[in-house]
Design an enzyme around this catalytic site. Sequence first.
Site, PDB file in Angstrom:
ATOM      1  CB  SER A  32     -54.623 -29.307 -74.759  1.00 50.96           C
ATOM      2  OG  SER A  32     -55.066 -29.451 -76.092  1.00 50.96           O
ATOM      3  CG  ASP A 322     -60.376 -23.419 -75.976  1.00 52.64           C
ATOM      4  OD1 ASP A 322     -60.571 -24.306 -76.836  1.00 52.64           O
ATOM      5  OD2 ASP A 322     -59.441 -23.472 -75.150  1.00 52.64           O
ATOM      6  CG  HIS A 325     -59.243 -27.421 -76.093  1.00 50.70           C
ATOM      7  ND1 HIS A 325     -58.606 -26.224 -75.933  1.00 50.70           N
ATOM      8  CD2 HIS A 325     -58.283 -28.346 -76.321  1.00 50.70           C
ATOM      9  CE1 HIS A 325     -57.298 -26.404 -76.052  1.00 50.70           C
ATOM     10  NE2 HIS A 325     -57.070 -27.691 -76.288  1.00 50.70           N
TER      11      HIS A 325
END
Length: 361
Positions: A32, A322, A325
């Site tokens: 991600s 978040d 991340h």
Amino acid sequence: MKTTLLITLLLLVLLPIHGCQCKIVQFIFGDSLSDVGNNMNLPKSLAQASLPWYGIDFGNGLPNGRFTNGRTVADIIGDHSGLPRPPAFLDSSLSEDVILSNGVNFASGGGGILNETGGLFIQRISLSRQIELFQGTQQLIVDKIGKEEADKFFQDGRYVVALGSNDFINNYLMPVYSDSWKYNDQTFIDYLMETLGAQLKVLHSLGARQLMVFGLGPMGCIPLQRVLSSSGGCQDRTNKLALSFNKATDQLVTGLSAQLANASFKFGDAYDVVNDLITNPKKHGFSNADSPCCSMGRIRPAITCTPMSTLCKDRSKYVFWDEYHPSDRANQMIADELIKKFGFLISPSPAPDSAPSPDSS
Ligand SMILES: *[C@@H]1O[C@H](CO)[C@@H](O)[C@H](O)[C@H]1NC(C)=O
Ligand SMILES: *[C@@H]1O[C@H](CO)[C@@H](O)[C@H](O)[C@H]1NC(C)=O
């Protein structure tokens, strides 16, 4: 005389068609932290950045698949090197021409070095699968420009391999995964290195020569890990695993670079830089280094940022976007560190002898 002229003219016309005026492009493998839209196209994936407020500081501000408010580390490093930003493999725009001029990004949120990592997300693309997809891509290019030119194109490419945190956070450290009780810290890292080493060799056999492997940051300090402790402090054990992983990966990559023909494989991490951001946020212009900018307030951890979340006032002052991340500005600082470490990235233009162009003068 006339025939010679005709042949010369013919050659002039034909040469550019056969000569590969291929650009240098990037092929990105990752999770991600580098995903630019693959998971958005996996309908059943639970790891998606397809809702606001992801992407709020990127382009038109709509979600684009990146798990951050702005750019990823790979975006920033690629931009710095003058390389085009590769589209997601699953992007509907992908075609042979797009691949030849922009490369491909195979990174997938929730993906790991190990196939079994991230199973809870239902759909994600593991590194092995990403490499299989890359092989398929190569076939398309061979069909389009021929084997010889394709080989050159893929050997001139820049390769980024950036994953590993899910193998810990969404595998080894979670008791629902069998790896968490089959291995101990050392044997698990050995298993990761064996798997990663084999995968890097496959990439080399497929043409990868200039390849960078990114290490892990202090993943015990991501907000998601902090909420596990009553004090809200970093998880020491998780950070130690990141450090052990980085050390082992450095050795692995350095060894392979010496062993594999024409390989320039490099390892770089930004562990210390991120650790410093987290320990001394004010020194770097951040006001918050322990909670996410996009947050559901008291409902934590809400794994992803959603339209119902509230945003912090100043996104450039938060280290984390978040629960997992970093924010765009933290990514900028991570990228700056990696750019410092990876010398060759600073000269973007190919050396003249590595990209002969057909003589059409
Ligand atoms: C991992 O998955 C790939 C398919 O993507 C498969 O070819 C490979 O054998 C698997 N590896 C292991 C160790 O199961
Ligand atoms: C290594 O580079 C040399 C010189 O460019 C080339 O002749 C040789 O085929 C390359 N070997 C591999 C395995 O890429």
